[in-house]
Design an enzyme around this catalytic site. Structure first.
Site, PDB file in Angstrom:
ATOM      1  N   SER A 107       0.753  -1.172   0.215  1.00 46.69           N
ATOM      2  CA  SER A 107       0.025  -0.088   0.000  1.00 46.69           C
ATOM      3  C   SER A 107       1.023   1.124  -0.021  1.00 46.69           C
ATOM      4  CB  SER A 107      -1.100   0.007   1.223  1.00 46.69           C
ATOM      5  OG  SER A 107      -0.251  -0.107   2.395  1.00 46.69           O
ATOM      6  N   ASP A 152       8.435  -3.399  -5.585  1.00 49.19           N
ATOM      7  CA  ASP A 152       6.741  -2.989  -5.213  1.00 49.19           C
ATOM      8  C   ASP A 152       6.667  -1.860  -6.080  1.00 49.19           C
ATOM      9  OD1 ASP A 152       7.176  -4.895  -3.595  1.00 49.19           O
ATOM     10  OD2 ASP A 152       7.302  -3.424  -1.642  1.00 49.19           O
TER      11      ASP A 152
HETATM   12  C1  GLA Z   1       9.267  -5.723   0.233  1.00 48.69           C
HETATM   13  C2  GLA Z   1      10.353  -4.719  -0.334  1.00 48.69           C
HETATM   14  C3  GLA Z   1      10.623  -5.116  -1.893  1.00 48.69           C
HETATM   15  C4  GLA Z   1      11.044  -6.605  -1.770  1.00 48.69           C
HETATM   16  C5  GLA Z   1      10.325  -7.477  -0.941  1.00 48.69           C
HETATM   17  C6  GLA Z   1      10.895  -9.057  -0.725  1.00 48.69           C
HETATM   18  O1  GLA Z   1       8.081  -5.989  -0.199  1.00 48.69           O
HETATM   19  O2  GLA Z   1       9.769  -3.260  -0.536  1.00 48.69           O
HETATM   20  O3  GLA Z   1      11.516  -4.260  -2.484  1.00 48.69           O
HETATM   21  O4  GLA Z   1      12.328  -6.799  -1.411  1.00 48.69           O
HETATM   22  O5  GLA Z   1      10.056  -6.970   0.242  1.00 48.69           O
HETATM   23  O6  GLA Z   1      10.922  -9.719  -2.014  1.00 48.69           O
END
Ligand code: GLA
Length: 358
Positions: A107, A152
């Site tokens: 989010s 993300d």
């Molecule tokens: C979080 C981080 C990502 C990634 C994941 C694990 O979501 O924001 O950049 O490292 O953990 O894959």
């Protein structure tokens, strides 16, 4: 408020490839239907005034280095990255969201990317999803203090409906992998409290960097299984996860393309075990959810997804089996933990876009 622009940005679920992004490796996430919408308009004062249905109101000055409180820090962080001298002095923004906060469905990345999409439109600038994602990552790394990778933000910015994204996190190249129509993607939210997510996450990142340094490679992307065997202790465990997970991401993308669900089941299960035993990002609630789901009707594969230490699991199930699958899994999860989990079926969505512009 009468907005000049309304933008949307989705959350994400990662099918496979966790803690590989900041190691220069591969990931296979998809943007989900749950999203954030940002309605924004410029104002003449140097302030940013935010209202959120979920989190209430927040205000910060756009001409000051004082850190905003709470969730507003994500908006402040991305604004600091993007803002040019010819931008309007301030903004009003109203935010609505269908992404459960704190569950590991990104989010905060969606808030950053939705803000970026709305404000670049108001500023009359071109939209470049990769640039916006990099700005979001810098906002997290340098302003929020979360040493996250690019997955993300890039998924929220560049998602493609009906597809997972095979991202090479070193070159940032993206291949869209069509999701077979015979499967559905289910997010299983443990709804259990997460551990000290930020600090443990940053520890993992530092441990990976230490393992790469011990091997004399720029990142674990450049290590192989023989190199890893030269390590010991925590370095061995962290590197073994990253090196094997990169291999599994590529294998999973191939299996999706060929519809080889037996291979997917095996690969997802190996990934889960590797995160649990080598990367140590699982939690009792997550283990209970995976065990509850494992013999469920329609299951193709299940694993912890995202940063971990609690949060969500992702399951691939045969299309049409969601009701039976989720009833079975959540019933067993409740019997084991006393917690009422949640299951969402979600399809792969497009990345951030404008909904309205006047
Ligand atoms: C979080 C981080 C990502 C990634 C994941 C694990 O979501 O924001 O950049 O490292 O953990 O894959």
């Amino acid at each position: 408020m009468d907005p000049q622009v309304v933008a949307r940005a989705p959350g994400r679920v990662n099918l496979i490839g966790d803690h590989t992004d900041y190691n220069g490796g591969y990931v296979l996430p998809m943007a989900i239907e749950q999203e954030i919408q940002v309605a924004a308009r410029p104002i003449a004062q140097p302030t940013v005034q935010l209202t959120s249905e979920q989190f209430g109101e927040a205000t910060f000055r756009s001409d000051s280095d004082e850190r905003a409180a709470g969730w507003a820090v994500y908006v402040q962080g991305i604004l600091r990255e993007l803002r040019r001298s010819d931008w309007p002095p301030g903004f009003q923004m109203a935010i609505t969201s269908s992404i459960p906060a704190g569950a590991g469905l990104s989010s905060s990345a969606a808030l950053e990317i939705g803000t970026a999409r709305a404000l670049t439109a108001i500023a009359g600038e071109d939209w470049n999803p990769t640039e916006a994602a990099l700005a979001g990552q810098r906002a997290e790394n340098e302003w929020v203090g979360m040493q996250c990778g690019i997955m993300d933000q890039l998924t929220s910015a560049a998602g493609q409906a009906g597809h997972a994204l095979l991202i090479d996190c070193e070159s940032l190249s993206i291949q869209a992998v069509p999701l077979p129509g015979t499967l559905e993607v289910v997010v299983l939210d443990t709804r259990a409290e997460r551990r000290l997510v930020g600090s443990e996450y940053n520890d993992r990142r530092a441990e990976s960097a230490a393992a790469a340094a011990a091997l004399g490679v720029p990142s674990l992307r450049h290590a192989n299984e023989t190199d890893v065997d030269k390590l010991s202790g925590v370095s061995l465990m962290r590197a073994r996860h990253v090196v094997s997970e990169n291999r599994r991401v590529l294998a999973a993308a191939r299996s999706l393309r060929t519809g080889d669900f037996e291979a997917l089941e095996r690969i997802m299960s190996e990934s889960h075990v590797s995160m649990r035993d080598d990367y140590e990002t699982s939690a009792p609630s997550v283990e209970a959810m995976v065990e509850a789901a494992t013999p469920a009707p329609g299951l193709i594969g299940v694993r912890l997804t995202g940063g971990g230490f609690g949060g969500c699991c992702v399951a691939l199930v045969e299309r049409g089996s969601f009701d039976q699958f989720s009833q079975f899994t959540l019933g067993r999860y409740r019997d084991r933990t006393g917690t009422i989990g949640r299951a969402y079926v979600t399809s792969a969505a497009n990345g951030a876009s404008l909904v309205e512009q006047s």
